[in-house]
Scaffold this motif. Structure first.
Motif, PDB file in Angstrom:
ATOM      1  N   ALA A 161       0.828  -1.209   0.000  1.00 25.06           N
ATOM      2  CA  ALA A 161       0.000   0.000   0.000  1.00 25.06           C
ATOM      3  C   ALA A 161       0.860   1.255   0.000  1.00 25.06           C
ATOM      4  N   ARG A 162       1.956   1.241   0.749  1.00 26.70           N
ATOM      5  CA  ARG A 162       2.841   2.402   0.775  1.00 26.70           C
ATOM      6  C   ARG A 162       3.519   2.605  -0.585  1.00 26.70           C
ATOM      7  N   LYS A 163       3.859   1.509  -1.252  1.00 25.74           N
ATOM      8  CA  LYS A 163       4.464   1.615  -2.584  1.00 25.74           C
ATOM      9  C   LYS A 163       3.459   2.195  -3.582  1.00 25.74           C
ATOM     10  N   ALA A 164       2.215   1.724  -3.530  1.00 24.23           N
ATOM     11  CA  ALA A 164       1.172   2.278  -4.395  1.00 24.23           C
ATOM     12  C   ALA A 164       0.928   3.742  -4.060  1.00 24.23           C
ATOM     13  N   GLY A 165       0.986   4.075  -2.771  1.00 24.89           N
ATOM     14  CA  GLY A 165       0.789   5.463  -2.354  1.00 24.89           C
ATOM     15  C   GLY A 165       1.866   6.390  -2.885  1.00 24.89           C
ATOM     16  N   ALA A 166       3.086   5.896  -2.972  1.00 24.19           N
ATOM     17  CA  ALA A 166       4.174   6.715  -3.522  1.00 24.19           C
ATOM     18  C   ALA A 166       3.925   7.030  -4.990  1.00 24.19           C
ATOM     19  N   VAL A 167       3.404   6.048  -5.727  1.00 23.81           N
ATOM     20  CA  VAL A 167       3.051   6.276  -7.134  1.00 23.81           C
ATOM     21  C   VAL A 167       1.936   7.310  -7.239  1.00 23.81           C
ATOM     22  N   ILE A 168       0.948   7.201  -6.359  1.00 24.42           N
ATOM     23  CA  ILE A 168      -0.163   8.158  -6.347  1.00 24.42           C
ATOM     24  C   ILE A 168       0.342   9.567  -6.065  1.00 24.42           C
ATOM     25  N   LEU A 169       1.202   9.706  -5.076  1.00 27.08           N
ATOM     26  CA  LEU A 169       1.702  11.040  -4.707  1.00 27.08           C
ATOM     27  C   LEU A 169       2.521  11.676  -5.822  1.00 27.08           C
ATOM     28  N   ASP A 170       3.259  10.869  -6.548  1.00 26.02           N
ATOM     29  CA  ASP A 170       4.036  11.397  -7.666  1.00 26.02           C
ATOM     30  C   ASP A 170       3.116  12.062  -8.691  1.00 26.02           C
ATOM     31  N   ILE A 171       1.989  11.432  -8.960  1.00 24.47           N
ATOM     32  CA  ILE A 171       1.021  12.008  -9.911  1.00 24.47           C
ATOM     33  C   ILE A 171       0.268  13.162  -9.275  1.00 24.47           C
ATOM     34  N   TYR A 172      -0.056  13.040  -7.994  1.00 27.07           N
ATOM     35  CA  TYR A 172      -0.775  14.073  -7.240  1.00 27.07           C
ATOM     36  C   TYR A 172      -0.034  15.411  -7.275  1.00 27.07           C
ATOM     37  N   ASN A 173       1.278  15.340  -7.275  1.00 23.54           N
ATOM     38  CA  ASN A 173       2.100  16.543  -7.186  1.00 23.54           C
ATOM     39  C   ASN A 173       2.475  17.136  -8.542  1.00 23.54           C
ATOM     40  N   ARG A 174       1.806  16.697  -9.580  1.00 31.21           N
ATOM     41  CA  ARG A 174       1.995  17.294 -10.900  1.00 31.21           C
ATOM     42  C   ARG A 174       0.651  17.374 -11.612  1.00 31.21           C
ATOM     43  N   ASP A 175       0.630  17.914 -12.799  1.00 31.73           N
ATOM     44  CA  ASP A 175      -0.608  17.973 -13.562  1.00 31.73           C
ATOM     45  C   ASP A 175      -1.025  16.573 -14.004  1.00 31.73           C
ATOM     46  N   PHE A 176      -2.321  16.311 -13.995  1.00 30.47           N
ATOM     47  CA  PHE A 176      -2.835  15.019 -14.455  1.00 30.47           C
ATOM     48  C   PHE A 176      -4.198  15.229 -15.094  1.00 30.47           C
ATOM     49  N   GLU A 177      -4.577  14.273 -15.914  1.00 30.16           N
ATOM     50  CA  GLU A 177      -5.843  14.339 -16.635  1.00 30.16           C
ATOM     51  C   GLU A 177      -6.909  13.527 -15.904  1.00 30.16           C
ATOM     52  N   THR A 178      -8.134  14.054 -15.866  1.00 26.66           N
ATOM     53  CA  THR A 178      -9.262  13.342 -15.274  1.00 26.66           C
ATOM     54  C   THR A 178     -10.200  12.871 -16.380  1.00 26.66           C
ATOM     55  N   LEU A 179     -10.495  11.581 -16.378  1.00 33.56           N
ATOM     56  CA  LEU A 179     -11.409  10.993 -17.351  1.00 33.56           C
ATOM     57  C   LEU A 179     -12.673  10.531 -16.637  1.00 33.56           C
ATOM     58  N   ARG A 180     -13.645  10.030 -17.410  1.00 35.40           N
ATOM     59  CA  ARG A 180     -14.886   9.508 -16.848  1.00 35.40           C
ATOM     60  C   ARG A 180     -15.077   8.065 -17.280  1.00 35.40           C
ATOM     61  N   LYS A 181     -15.431   7.213 -16.299  1.00 33.66           N
ATOM     62  CA  LYS A 181     -15.736   5.826 -16.614  1.00 33.66           C
ATOM     63  C   LYS A 181     -17.173   5.729 -17.134  1.00 33.66           C
ATOM     64  N   ALA A 182     -17.575   4.515 -17.466  1.00 36.32           N
ATOM     65  CA  ALA A 182     -18.915   4.313 -18.030  1.00 36.32           C
ATOM     66  C   ALA A 182     -20.010   4.762 -17.078  1.00 36.32           C
ATOM     67  N   ASP A 183     -19.767   4.658 -15.765  1.00 35.19           N
ATOM     68  CA  ASP A 183     -20.778   5.085 -14.792  1.00 35.19           C
ATOM     69  C   ASP A 183     -20.654   6.562 -14.443  1.00 35.19           C
ATOM     70  N   ARG A 184     -19.814   7.275 -15.183  1.00 33.29           N
ATOM     71  CA  ARG A 184     -19.592   8.721 -15.034  1.00 33.29           C
ATOM     72  C   ARG A 184     -18.757   9.084 -13.811  1.00 33.29           C
ATOM     73  N   SER A 185     -18.257   8.106 -13.087  1.00 29.23           N
ATOM     74  CA  SER A 185     -17.375   8.415 -11.965  1.00 29.23           C
ATOM     75  C   SER A 185     -15.995   8.778 -12.507  1.00 29.23           C
ATOM     76  N   PRO A 186     -15.257   9.638 -11.802  1.00 32.42           N
ATOM     77  CA  PRO A 186     -13.953  10.087 -12.306  1.00 32.42           C
ATOM     78  C   PRO A 186     -12.873   9.038 -12.127  1.00 32.42           C
ATOM     79  N   VAL A 187     -11.881   9.074 -13.004  1.00 29.60           N
ATOM     80  CA  VAL A 187     -10.722   8.197 -12.896  1.00 29.60           C
ATOM     81  C   VAL A 187      -9.514   8.952 -13.415  1.00 29.60           C
ATOM     82  N   THR A 188      -8.364   8.726 -12.815  1.00 29.65           N
ATOM     83  CA  THR A 188      -7.126   9.375 -13.242  1.00 29.65           C
ATOM     84  C   THR A 188      -6.052   8.315 -13.464  1.00 29.65           C
TER      85      THR A 188
END
Length: 259
Positions: free
Chosen positions: A17-44
């Motif tokens: 979980a900590r390793k996955a969290g490090a990947v998340i934080l790397d993206i969190y701290n820069r620009d990223f694109e937000t898309l929509r899944k079939a149920d209209r919920s957001p995904v990055t």
């Protein structure tokens, strides 16, 4: 699984979980694109990148245990039926909180056996705090520090503190809870952090009358139950896992009942 191997798996999953969290934080701290899944919920890209890290690790740690993961299910569909023993993974619970950059998003990994969450990890990348529940023992650790035991408090007679969602709460849900329970105050939290707030004795109640999937709740429920709390449907049955469609009914999470 023996107690020793269960504890070893718990510690391994904390590291995952900590390793996955490090990947998340790397993206969190820069620009990223937000898309929509079939149920209209957001995904990055953070959702999919973190899930890839977790799936690779689980395939190595427990190759014989199937995994049901949110983004994989969004792509391929949920399984028709659930095995007796499987992992449930939400690689980034609280995508709306991630997009809002308020820090209240989590990595959720749970092990399900016979319909019950027996092991759960909830990790908050923004604060490097990790909650774990296993075998009637719940703990919280900050970073690589020593784990600290946590326990749900006995629900106070003078009034309950209700945890409500930062992004999904609605006035009707709050009013329904206030009609049923003696609510003295509320706290706001995103993602599965609400379960952890009850598990560590900060809140007493979390009602959810909206839509959730099993991967949203399993890890938090495992932590809360290990801390002495419980999660029930509005009819009073234990919230179980491996249901057809992997969709939850409305439920209420509670702290420790008064004797």
């Amino acid at each position: 699984m023996s107690d020793k191997s269960s504890i070893a798996l718990k510690d391994e999953l904390v590291a995952v979980a900590r390793k996955a969290g490090a990947v998340i934080l790397d993206i969190y701290n820069r620009d990223f694109e937000t898309l929509r899944k079939a149920d209209r919920s957001p995904v990055t890209e953070a959702d999919t990148a973190a899930e890839a890290v977790i799936l690779e690790a689980l395939a190595r740690l427990a190759p014989d245990v199937p995994v049901v993961a949110e983004e994989q299910s969004a792509k391929d569909g949920v399984p028709v039926s659930a095995p007796k023993r499987f992992f449930l993974v939400d690689p980034l619970d609280g995508t709306k909180e991630f997009i809002a950059r308020n820090g209240e998003f989590t990595v959720n990994i749970a092990l399900i056996e016979d319909g019950r969450p027996v092991l759960g990890i909830v990790y908050l990348p923004a604060t490097d705090a990790c909650y774990a529940g296993l075998g009637g023992k719940a703990e919280r650790r900050i970073g690589t520090g020593t784990p600290e035991a946590i326990t749900a408090r006995t629900m106070p007679a003078e009034g309950l503190t209700m945890a409500i969602s930062r992004s999904h709460a609605n006035a009707g849900e709050i009013e329904r809870a206030k009609e049923r329970f003696n609510i003295a105050g509320t706290i706001v939290a995103g993602s599965s952090l609400k379960f952890c707030r009850i598990a560590e004795g900060v809140a007493d109640l979390y009602p959810r009358f909206g839509n959730t999937m099993e991967w949203d709740t399993a890890a938090g429920q495992a932590v809360l139950e290990a801390a002495g709390g419980r999660v029930e449907t509005t009819e009073g049955a234990a919230l179980g896992y491996g249901k057809v469609g992997f969709r939850n009914p409305h439920f209420i999470a509670y702290g420790r009942a008064r004797a």
